[in-house]
Motif scaffolding. Structure first.
Motif, mmCIF file in Angstrom:
data_model
loop_
_atom_site.group_PDB
_atom_site.id
_atom_site.type_symbol
_atom_site.label_atom_id
_atom_site.label_comp_id
_atom_site.label_asym_id
_atom_site.label_seq_id
_atom_site.Cartn_x
_atom_site.Cartn_y
_atom_site.Cartn_z
ATOM 1 N N LEU A 121 -3.416 -0.042 7.862
ATOM 2 C CA LEU A 121 -3.498 0.718 6.763
ATOM 3 C C LEU A 121 -4.390 1.879 6.614
ATOM 4 C CD1 LEU A 121 -4.354 -2.442 4.568
ATOM 5 C CD2 LEU A 121 -2.314 -1.291 4.535
ATOM 6 N N LEU A 122 -5.417 2.135 7.538
ATOM 7 C CA LEU A 122 -6.201 3.387 7.770
ATOM 8 C C LEU A 122 -4.909 4.530 8.228
ATOM 9 C CD1 LEU A 122 -9.524 2.112 9.427
ATOM 10 C CD2 LEU A 122 -9.308 3.385 7.147
ATOM 11 N N ALA A 123 -4.429 4.181 9.229
ATOM 12 C CA ALA A 123 -3.422 5.127 9.544
ATOM 13 C C ALA A 123 -2.396 5.631 8.357
ATOM 14 C CB ALA A 123 -2.540 4.771 10.762
ATOM 15 N N MET A 124 -2.228 4.592 7.700
ATOM 16 C CA MET A 124 -1.077 4.889 6.540
ATOM 17 C C MET A 124 -2.019 5.823 5.574
ATOM 18 S SD MET A 124 1.054 1.584 6.067
ATOM 19 C CE MET A 124 1.793 2.293 4.561
ATOM 20 N N ALA A 125 -3.212 5.502 5.309
ATOM 21 C CA ALA A 125 -3.915 6.121 4.294
ATOM 22 C C ALA A 125 -4.403 7.553 4.577
ATOM 23 C CB ALA A 125 -5.498 5.320 4.059
ATOM 24 N N ALA A 133 -17.395 7.096 9.938
ATOM 25 C CA ALA A 133 -18.353 6.028 9.697
ATOM 26 C C ALA A 133 -17.643 4.978 8.823
ATOM 27 C CB ALA A 133 -19.721 6.425 9.205
ATOM 28 N N GLN A 134 -17.101 5.456 7.512
ATOM 29 C CA GLN A 134 -16.378 4.815 6.422
ATOM 30 C C GLN A 134 -15.360 4.119 6.897
ATOM 31 O OE1 GLN A 134 -15.707 8.075 3.876
ATOM 32 N NE2 GLN A 134 -17.380 7.296 2.444
ATOM 33 N N ALA A 135 -14.521 4.702 7.955
ATOM 34 C CA ALA A 135 -13.316 3.879 8.431
ATOM 35 C C ALA A 135 -13.836 2.686 9.582
ATOM 36 C CB ALA A 135 -12.600 4.854 9.378
ATOM 37 N N GLY A 136 -15.004 2.958 10.188
ATOM 38 C CA GLY A 136 -15.545 1.897 11.013
ATOM 39 C C GLY A 136 -16.184 0.872 10.226
ATOM 40 N N ALA A 137 -16.560 1.092 8.921
ATOM 41 C CA ALA A 137 -17.246 0.230 8.348
ATOM 42 C C ALA A 137 -16.249 -0.561 7.529
ATOM 43 C CB ALA A 137 -18.090 0.841 6.965
ATOM 44 N N LEU A 138 -15.166 -0.052 7.237
ATOM 45 C CA LEU A 138 -13.945 -0.819 6.525
ATOM 46 C C LEU A 138 -13.353 -1.738 7.721
ATOM 47 C CD1 LEU A 138 -12.294 -1.457 4.174
ATOM 48 C CD2 LEU A 138 -10.894 0.568 5.028
ATOM 49 N N LEU A 139 -13.444 -1.460 8.856
ATOM 50 C CA LEU A 139 -12.641 -2.067 9.705
ATOM 51 C C LEU A 139 -13.714 -3.421 10.303
ATOM 52 C CD1 LEU A 139 -10.497 -2.649 12.192
ATOM 53 C CD2 LEU A 139 -12.174 -1.063 13.785
ATOM 54 N N LEU A 140 -14.870 -3.089 10.071
ATOM 55 C CA LEU A 140 -15.892 -4.045 10.471
ATOM 56 C C LEU A 140 -15.846 -5.130 9.398
ATOM 57 C CD1 LEU A 140 -18.003 -5.214 12.339
ATOM 58 C CD2 LEU A 140 -19.523 -3.855 11.004
ATOM 59 N N GLY A 156 -4.425 11.377 -7.810
ATOM 60 C CA GLY A 156 -5.215 11.757 -6.850
ATOM 61 C C GLY A 156 -5.710 10.688 -5.835
ATOM 62 N N ALA A 157 -6.348 11.404 -4.773
ATOM 63 C CA ALA A 157 -6.954 10.695 -3.588
ATOM 64 C C ALA A 157 -7.755 9.378 -3.944
ATOM 65 C CB ALA A 157 -7.673 11.635 -2.752
ATOM 66 N N ASP A 158 -8.419 9.488 -5.065
ATOM 67 C CA ASP A 158 -9.363 8.311 -5.396
ATOM 68 C C ASP A 158 -8.676 7.063 -5.616
ATOM 69 O OD1 ASP A 158 -11.613 9.848 -5.084
ATOM 70 O OD2 ASP A 158 -11.945 10.068 -7.357
ATOM 71 N N ALA A 159 -7.368 7.184 -6.213
ATOM 72 C CA ALA A 159 -6.579 5.712 -6.299
ATOM 73 C C ALA A 159 -6.102 5.475 -5.123
ATOM 74 C CB ALA A 159 -5.208 6.284 -7.299
ATOM 75 N N ALA A 160 -5.640 6.376 -4.143
ATOM 76 C CA ALA A 160 -5.282 5.811 -2.657
ATOM 77 C C ALA A 160 -6.452 5.289 -1.986
ATOM 78 C CB ALA A 160 -4.648 7.071 -1.954
ATOM 79 N N ARG A 161 -7.691 5.646 -1.992
ATOM 80 C CA ARG A 161 -8.838 5.203 -1.403
ATOM 81 C C ARG A 161 -9.266 3.858 -2.130
ATOM 82 N NH1 ARG A 161 -13.864 7.839 0.727
ATOM 83 N NH2 ARG A 161 -12.498 9.747 -0.020
ATOM 84 N N TYR A 194 0.846 -1.174 0.073
ATOM 85 C CA TYR A 194 -0.024 0.110 -0.029
ATOM 86 C C TYR A 194 0.953 1.181 0.065
ATOM 87 C CZ TYR A 194 -3.599 3.407 1.108
ATOM 88 O OH TYR A 194 -4.203 4.546 0.935
ATOM 89 N N LEU A 195 1.912 1.173 0.830
ATOM 90 C CA LEU A 195 2.974 2.414 0.599
ATOM 91 C C LEU A 195 3.455 2.603 -0.828
ATOM 92 C CD1 LEU A 195 4.600 4.617 2.310
ATOM 93 C CD2 LEU A 195 6.186 2.877 2.684
#
Length: 258
Positions: free
Chosen positions: A130-134, A145-152, A61-66, A49-50
């Protein structure tokens, strides 16, 4: 049983729950003390990911990283399910530990539940990394809510791969399990569009992508970060079906070792 002979007392519910929790704790400690397992599980998805999601995606852009946050998250959570279950089960079956554990006075499902919770914890830690890096390096804008949904999604999405790893662990001897699981893990990741978007793959590979559980988990992960607005029920049902099918086949084979 004679009428004057008392039945053996049932195990209190608190002791049953305690046995499950103790087995889960021992499994987590076991893998935390095994850097040969935990480091690759955490470092490989983070390094990919890095490199591809942060450094090389800046020009897109940010969409690719997302997008790659979701895809490499799925790539990462597959590993503790497949290898944490499959390799350890195969080794313990070869060494007789599985038979020994069945003879212990512990609930029959505690052994498997412990491994399952270990995989979920490892998946959760990986998604948080990965969330911390992103958020810090990739400058990805995510709502809580999006970060929590990805974690779940990651913590629950590891379960079908636990079932698959469990099934493979009942088929292969311990020494051959890592190689066989890599032959499943790496091609499945590529063919599901985790390393590159599916539209970049040949049309034939795009059509057969839904046969892989990682494809369906990737669709859910993309929806969690706001990049897939299609219907999700089919993907959830597909993952439940994969998990149930592999779990039933694995349980059937495990009965032979009881």
């Amino acid at each position: 049983m004679p009428a004057n002979e008392a039945a053996p007392p049932a195990m209190p519910h608190c002791r049953v729950i305690g046995a499950y929790l103790e087995e889960a704790r021992s499994e987590c400690l076991r893998y935390l003390r095994a850097p040969g397992f935990m480091l690759p599980v955490m470092l490989f998805p983070a390094m990919f990911y890095l490199l591809f999601g942060v450094l090389m995606a800046k020009s897109n852009g940010a969409d690719a990283a997302r997008y790659l946050l979701a895809s490499y998250g799925v790539f990462g959570v597959m590993s503790p399910g497949l290898f944490g279950f499959g390799v350890s089960l195969a080794l313990e079956r070869d060494g007789g530990l599985l038979t020994f554990k069945r003879a212990l006075p512990m609930p029959p499902g505690a052994y498997l539940l412990g491994k399952m919770l270990m995989a979920m914890v490892a998946a959760g830690v990986l998604i948080l990394l990965l969330l911390a890096m992103a958020l810090s390096l990739g400058h990805v804008a995510l709502a809580p809510a999006q970060a929590g949904a990805l974690l779940l999604t990651g913590m629950l999405g590891v379960l079908p791969f636990c079932a698959l790893g469990m099934f493979v662990g009942t088929l292969i001897k311990g020494q051959g399990a890592p190689g066989m699981l890599n032959l499943i893990y790496l091609p499945m990741s590529f063919l599901s569009g985790l390393w590159m978007p599916l539209p970049m793959l040949p049309a034939f590979l795009q059509r057969i992508a839904p046969v892989w559980p990682s494809y369906h988990l990737d669709r859910l992960a993309l929806a969690a970060v706001g990049m897939n607005e299609g219907p999700l029920r089919g993907h959830v049902l597909a993952l439940i079906g994969f998990a149930a099918a592999f779990l039933l086949m694995a349980a059937r084979r495990l009965r032979r070792y009881g």
